[in-house]
Design an enzyme around this catalytic site. Structure first.
Site, PDB file in Angstrom:
ATOM      1  N   CYS A  30      -8.323   0.729  12.211  1.00 51.10           N
ATOM      2  CA  CYS A  30      -9.795  -0.004  11.756  1.00 51.10           C
ATOM      3  C   CYS A  30     -10.491  -0.271  12.944  1.00 51.10           C
ATOM      4  CB  CYS A  30      -9.496  -0.950  10.905  1.00 51.10           C
ATOM      5  SG  CYS A  30      -7.982  -1.399   9.908  1.00 51.10           S
ATOM      6  N   SER A  73       0.912  -1.427  -0.064  1.00 46.12           N
ATOM      7  CA  SER A  73       0.017   0.095   0.053  1.00 46.12           C
ATOM      8  C   SER A  73       0.876   1.173  -0.118  1.00 46.12           C
ATOM      9  CB  SER A  73      -0.855  -0.009   1.362  1.00 46.12           C
ATOM     10  OG  SER A  73      -1.703   1.250   1.248  1.00 46.12           O
ATOM     11  N   GLY A  74       0.282   2.254  -0.826  1.00 40.91           N
ATOM     12  CA  GLY A  74       1.307   3.472  -0.974  1.00 40.91           C
ATOM     13  C   GLY A  74       1.193   4.158   0.439  1.00 40.91           C
ATOM     14  N   HIS A  75       0.244   4.393   0.952  1.00 37.39           N
ATOM     15  CA  HIS A  75       0.183   5.427   2.102  1.00 37.39           C
ATOM     16  C   HIS A  75       0.859   4.934   3.529  1.00 37.39           C
ATOM     17  CE1 HIS A  75      -3.372   3.839   4.791  1.00 37.39           C
ATOM     18  NE2 HIS A  75      -3.550   3.356   3.564  1.00 37.39           N
TER      19      HIS A  75
END
Ligand code: PLP
Length: 378
Positions: free
Chosen positions: A324, A199-201
């Site tokens: 989450c 994932s980029g973030h």
């Protein structure tokens, strides 16, 4: 908030200045569609291929094995559903009880469709048993799905060994490497990984861009049909995001884990400061084999949520579990799986980045000790 110290880098990270500089032209000037046949589009396509090469190099993969997605949740679901669809005669999957929600919820969905899912238990420090993993494999097992590192407690899992077991028994192996990429070496060839998510973030690129690595030799069925990404993921390419992720991968390769050593010494300083200033605490996870940036700690008799709000008042941002889960009243499924005493030692998660400074850690531990004293007096 004017000034704050960000210590929640497993939730998301700041976009690196160099990454931002690399991506901005693709929003402002070079905003062409990569599928267009004129040069304005073709030039953009070249940049996408450059980014693909960088990501492939970071993973020890071939460029054509890299599929850009909207993020790791999409990559995880795509990989699992593809494994299911391409193995219609098998009905069993092995995963762990500490995976990310995007894996857990996909498994629950498959269970509701009649699939048999084995959730490997973990011991008190969050470790799985390789013997148990191997013993659960049957002729029906189509996929083994184990994360490279855990987002809450930071445990690093024996991915190479799991890859060997998967190959020996002719099962597919999917690895969620979101928290591991950039922090420990990952090589899809050496580790026998068939599909992998990143994932980029989580690596100083923006939100909304991710990668699914898919070994060239395995069968594949897309989740989103369309012509882009060689028919493997439909949708107009997020060019700025892809360029950003390519740059983030390049920076990780250049850094060659130097900043990981610096981050680890600050995380160790944090835990040393805590042990000298605060009584009654427990560090969760496998402290011998953990991500260098992660510390999940419970303080006796202290409610983590109350502590988190007091720390925020002092300008320090941490979480009470995974991002989450932190808005949910449910206890962390990871710590529940570890059998942790989260009633008496509810956990805060502190996760550092290359931007964390020594002064920030010193100031944070002062605030932590002060606020824990305050809560314990109450
Ligand atoms: N897997 C792990 C281990 C994660 O920590 C996260 C993000 O929190 C994801 C998957 C999902 O990534 P994304 O936000 O790109 O969908």
């Amino acid at each position: 908030m004017n000034r704050f110290v960000y210590l929640d880098n497993n939730a998301t990270t700041k976009v690196d200045g160099e990454v931002l500089t690399a991506m901005l032209p693709f929003l402002e000037q070079n905003y062409g569609n990569a599928s267009s046949l004129y040069a304005f589009g073709k030039d953009v396509k070249k940049e996408i291929e450059k980014a693909r090469k960088n990501v492939a190099k970071l993973l020890g993969a071939n460029s054509k094995e890299i599929i850009f997605t909207s993020g790791a949740s999409e990559s995880n679901v795509t990989a699992i559903m593809s494994a299911v669809k391409t193995n219609p005669n098998k009905r069993h999957i092995i995963t762990t009880s500490v995976e990310h929600a995007s894996i857990m919820e996909t498994m629950r969905h498959l269970e509701s469709c009649g699939y048999n899912i084995t959730y490997l238990p973990v011991d008190a420090s969050g470790k799985i048993s390789l013997q148990q993993l191997e013993s659960e494999i049957t002729g029906q097992t189509l996929l083994i799905c184990v994360m490279a590192a855990n987002n809450e407690i930071g445990n690093i899992y024996p991915i190479k060994e799991i890859g060997e077991i998967a190959r020996k028994h002719n099962c597919l192996f999917h690895c969620d490497a979101v928290q591991a990429v950039g922090k420990i070496p990952i090589n899809v060839e050496l580790m026998n990984i068939d599909t992998l998510s990143l994932s980029g973030h989580k690596i100083h690129a923006p939100k909304g861009i991710g990668v699914l690595y898919k070994k060239d030799s395995i069968n594949f069925e897309p989740l989103i049909y369309g012509h882009q990404e060689r028919e493997r993921r439909g949708g107009t390419e997020n060019v700025a995001g892809i360029v950003a992720l390519g740059k983030a991968a390049e920076l990780i390769l250049e850094d060659d884990f130097k900043s990981v050593n610096q981050i680890e010494s600050l995380r160790n300083l944090l835990e040393k400061n805590i042990s000298s200033k605060i009584n009654g605490f427990t560090v969760y996870g496998d402290t011998q084999n953990r991500l260098a940036n992660t510390s999940s700690i419970g303080f006796e008799g202290v409610n983590a949520q109350e502590l988190m709000f007091l720390l925020e008042r002092d300008g320090f941002l941490v979480s009470t579990g995974s991002a989450c889960n932190s808005s949910s009243p449910e206890p962390s499924h990871v710590l529940v799986a570890c059998g942790a005493d989260i009633t008496n030692y509810s956990p805060i998660r502190v996760s550092l980045s290359k931007y964390t400074t020594r002064q920030e850690i010193e100031d944070f531990t002062e605030s932590l000790a002060k606020n824990i004293n305050k809560l314990r007096k109450n």
